[in-house]
Write an enzyme that holds these catalytic residues in place. Sequence first.
Site, PDB file in Angstrom:
ATOM      1  CE1 TYR A 101      -3.540   2.750   0.892  1.00  0.00           C
ATOM      2  CE2 TYR A 101      -1.678   3.683   2.081  1.00  0.00           C
ATOM      3  CZ  TYR A 101      -2.930   3.825   1.517  1.00  0.00           C
ATOM      4  OH  TYR A 101      -3.560   5.032   1.579  1.00  0.00           O
ATOM      5  CD  GLU A 189      -5.882   4.819  -0.736  1.00  0.00           C
ATOM      6  OE1 GLU A 189      -6.092   5.159   0.422  1.00  0.00           O
ATOM      7  OE2 GLU A 189      -6.739   4.211  -1.419  1.00  0.00           O
TER       8      GLU A 189
END
Length: 378
Positions: A101, A189
């Site tokens: 992530y 993101e």
Amino acid sequence: MKIHEADARAVFSKFGLPVPPSTLVATPEDARAAAAELGCPVVVKAQVLVGGRGKAGGVKLAANPDEAAAKAKAILGMDLKGIKVEKVLVAKAVDIAKEFYVGMVVDRRSRKPLMMVSPAGGIDIEEVARTTPEKILKIVIDPAFGVLPFQVRRMSSFLTADKDISKKIGGMLVSLCRAFLGVDASLAEINPLVVTPAGEVWAIDAKINIDDSGLFRQKDAAALRDDSAEDRGEVEAREAGLSFVKLDGSIGCVVNGAGLAMATMDMIKHFGGEPANFLDIGGSSSPEKVLTAMRIILRDRNVKAILINIFGGITRCDDVALGLIEARKHLGVDVPLVVRLTGTNEERGRELLAGTALIPAATMEDGVMKAIAAAQGR
Ligand code: GDP
Ligand code: MN
């Protein structure tokens, strides 16, 4: 403002991030053609402005063009968290050895951009933050300089011990930061950022929210707006120049000024009620604005009473009164309306309202109490 994955991928590519090639399509036939052209396997992905598409069945792998058409057929028209899928992205699939992530947000506490990385990628990062916060490394970024080399090294070595992969990920962190600052993002993101068995790195998902306050200078981004995921009332309110946020309570609020709107919601809660919305009709509010506000609020079936709390400065109380009278006439208002008007032209406003079914309130407290009582059917 949220933008679609396909558009976020284009932004990432422009800033040098490695993004697998993809094609946006609206029919199974076009998905088949796109898969044949890109080369299989491909991944077929619902383009809707909600997270967790994978878990909800909106992301599927396909080994050949026929399968891509079948998967597209299954996903198109699907209802994902209340939104109908109109388009799918057909993207060249990559083999996954490891998922990370990597994300960037505006951090309230430091009042600066914040980069976050985690080796627990692919899944819901909020869940990781709740259960294993030690698996997330957060680094505050100075917006004047962007992410600095020592910060990049700290983050990439937190993710992997492999020097070669660490270096590639470091390059991606620099690009992500440039993209974030470059498009005035409030969030950017990559989840997941993947490493392939051959040691390549790819951004296989892309999410960007653009700061609404930056849209005036992000003309390209402003054109990417898609209202489908937003509450209908919120869209209508924005177009009418009202700030509106829908909430879950039973007392609709029509207030002028953000501060007064918040104070009104606080007071409703204080006396045991629940506001149905935040709504600021703004400074110089015309009768039309009041009418629009009432229409938006009345669409919410939970609303059992409406409190109109107006402090007349630039806003004239008689204008508001006219708007309320019009609203009652045209909208078929079937819930009690409690009205507190104070300030500019308040006498004229009260005269206009006298003899109508509106419930007058002497003070803000009085208005809140009356609205709560009305909402509870007392
Ligand atoms: P999200 O669920 O909305 O965040 O959608 P993602 O784009 O992150 O996809 C969800 C999941 O699908 C990923 O975590 C992967 O496990 C899987 N996935 C997506 N793209 C690929 C791909 O190219 N190859 C493989 N093997 N899996 C993929
Ligand atoms: Mn994802």
